[in-house]
Design a protein around this motif. Structure first.
Motif, PDB file in Angstrom:
ATOM      1  N   ASP A  52       0.863  -1.179   0.000  1.00 14.97           N
ATOM      2  CA  ASP A  52       0.000   0.000   0.000  1.00 14.97           C
ATOM      3  C   ASP A  52       0.898   1.227   0.000  1.00 14.97           C
ATOM      4  OD1 ASP A  52      -1.201   2.294   1.749  1.00 14.97           O
ATOM      5  OD2 ASP A  52      -2.942   1.170   1.024  1.00 14.97           O
ATOM      6  N   ARG A  53       0.885   1.991  -1.066  1.00 23.54           N
ATOM      7  CA  ARG A  53       1.855   3.080  -1.220  1.00 23.54           C
ATOM      8  C   ARG A  53       1.815   4.091  -0.090  1.00 23.54           C
ATOM      9  NH1 ARG A  53       0.662   5.504  -6.923  1.00 23.54           N
ATOM     10  NH2 ARG A  53       0.184   3.347  -7.272  1.00 23.54           N
ATOM     11  N   TYR A  54       0.669   4.317   0.531  1.00 24.83           N
ATOM     12  CA  TYR A  54       0.591   5.316   1.586  1.00 24.83           C
ATOM     13  C   TYR A  54       1.177   4.795   2.898  1.00 24.83           C
ATOM     14  CZ  TYR A  54      -2.066   7.402  -2.068  1.00 24.83           C
ATOM     15  OH  TYR A  54      -2.419   7.894  -3.305  1.00 24.83           O
ATOM     16  N   GLN A  55       0.964   3.520   3.197  1.00 21.20           N
ATOM     17  CA  GLN A  55       1.606   2.925   4.370  1.00 21.20           C
ATOM     18  C   GLN A  55       3.119   2.871   4.185  1.00 21.20           C
ATOM     19  OE1 GLN A  55      -0.057  -0.813   5.646  1.00 21.20           O
ATOM     20  NE2 GLN A  55      -2.160  -0.117   5.316  1.00 21.20           N
ATOM     21  N   ARG A  57       4.974   4.875   2.317  1.00 22.84           N
ATOM     22  CA  ARG A  57       5.494   6.241   2.445  1.00 22.84           C
ATOM     23  C   ARG A  57       5.566   6.677   3.906  1.00 22.84           C
ATOM     24  NH1 ARG A  57       2.025   9.023  -2.303  1.00 22.84           N
ATOM     25  NH2 ARG A  57       3.256   8.187  -4.036  1.00 22.84           N
ATOM     26  N   ALA A  58       4.566   6.298   4.684  1.00 27.93           N
ATOM     27  CA  ALA A  58       4.533   6.710   6.088  1.00 27.93           C
ATOM     28  C   ALA A  58       5.718   6.124   6.857  1.00 27.93           C
ATOM     29  CB  ALA A  58       3.214   6.305   6.730  1.00 27.93           C
ATOM     30  N   SER A  61       9.076   7.444   5.364  1.00 30.23           N
ATOM     31  CA  SER A  61       9.235   8.855   5.722  1.00 30.23           C
ATOM     32  C   SER A  61       9.697   9.008   7.172  1.00 30.23           C
ATOM     33  CB  SER A  61       7.929   9.626   5.523  1.00 30.23           C
ATOM     34  OG  SER A  61       7.620   9.720   4.161  1.00 30.23           O
ATOM     35  N   SER A  85       3.833  -1.567  -5.954  1.00 32.23           N
ATOM     36  CA  SER A  85       3.823  -0.097  -5.964  1.00 32.23           C
ATOM     37  C   SER A  85       4.985   0.532  -5.207  1.00 32.23           C
ATOM     38  CB  SER A  85       2.494   0.410  -5.385  1.00 32.23           C
ATOM     39  OG  SER A  85       2.367   0.024  -4.029  1.00 32.23           O
ATOM     40  N   THR A  86       6.022  -0.227  -4.913  1.00 30.54           N
ATOM     41  CA  THR A  86       7.146   0.356  -4.173  1.00 30.54           C
ATOM     42  C   THR A  86       7.778   1.533  -4.912  1.00 30.54           C
ATOM     43  OG1 THR A  86       7.551  -1.699  -2.965  1.00 30.54           O
ATOM     44  CG2 THR A  86       9.381  -0.142  -3.108  1.00 30.54           C
ATOM     45  N   GLU A  88       6.430   3.608  -7.086  1.00 24.43           N
ATOM     46  CA  GLU A  88       5.473   4.730  -7.062  1.00 24.43           C
ATOM     47  C   GLU A  88       5.378   5.343  -5.667  1.00 24.43           C
ATOM     48  OE1 GLU A  88       4.991   2.420 -10.557  1.00 24.43           O
ATOM     49  OE2 GLU A  88       4.877   1.726  -8.485  1.00 24.43           O
ATOM     50  N   ALA A  89       5.511   4.504  -4.633  1.00 24.54           N
ATOM     51  CA  ALA A  89       5.426   4.999  -3.261  1.00 24.54           C
ATOM     52  C   ALA A  89       6.672   5.758  -2.842  1.00 24.54           C
ATOM     53  CB  ALA A  89       5.191   3.828  -2.302  1.00 24.54           C
TER      54      ALA A  89
END
Length: 173
Positions: A52-55, A57-58, A61, A85-86, A88-89
């Motif tokens: 999941d790209r948002y997880q 990134r979190a 980050s 999606s790594t 893209e993330a």
């Protein structure tokens, strides 16, 4: 920058991206954790996340923002399936891409898997002075990346130069 006489141990994180594995079944993450320890580095943190790209990134980050983290090894999510999606993330988080890593990884992988290497979207870069290496999810690919490329570049004794000795200058402005 040149090599040093003594190893400079780095604090590294390991992130496995998988929709199907658990930590108990994570041979790629296990391999990376064991390899970095054998090379004299320290495991700062380990995680396993769904693709999941948002997880992604979190977590990445947070590691990028942590001044005690020198780098990370991310395994999985670099293929072509719908869920991979790594890139893209994480690519949007990089300050600089290390183009030579992906090129070299695919070149050395060709000897092992032939033209299937074109399906790899492995990459590396720098974010807030932190090294980010994104590898395929297979243990074999992680072994190739670590043994043929990453281990030497994270070893401050590698000559004529290496990434480890660049650490003090990575956040220069």
């Amino acid at each position: 920058m040149t090599a040093t006489a003594d190893l400079i141990p780095l604090n590294l994180c390991v992130l496995t991206v998988s929709d199907t594995r658990t930590l108990a079944e994570d041979s790629s993450g296990d391999y990376l954790v064991q390899s970095l320890a054998e090379a004299g580095h320290r495991l700062a943190e380990r995680a396993l996340l769904k693709d999941d790209r948002y997880q992604l990134r979190a977590v990445v980050s947070r590691w990028i923002a942590d001044e005690n983290v020198d780098g990370m090894l991310v395994t999985g999510g670099t293929g072509f399936t719908g869920r991979d999606s790594t890139p893209e993330a994480l690519l949007p988080l990089l300050d600089k891409q290390m183009d030579g890593f992906g090129e070299l990884f695919r070149a050395v992988s060709f000897d092992e898997i032939g033209t299937s290497t074109l399906q790899s979207r492995a990459f590396a870069g720098l974010a807030n002075g932190t090294f980010v290496f994104a590898l395929p999810g297979s243990t074999s690919a992680c072994r190739t990346a670590w043994e043929r490329i990453i281990r030497a570049q994270l070893d401050s004794r590698t000559k004529p130069c290496n990434l480890a000795t660049l650490r003090p200058r990575l956040r220069e402005r």
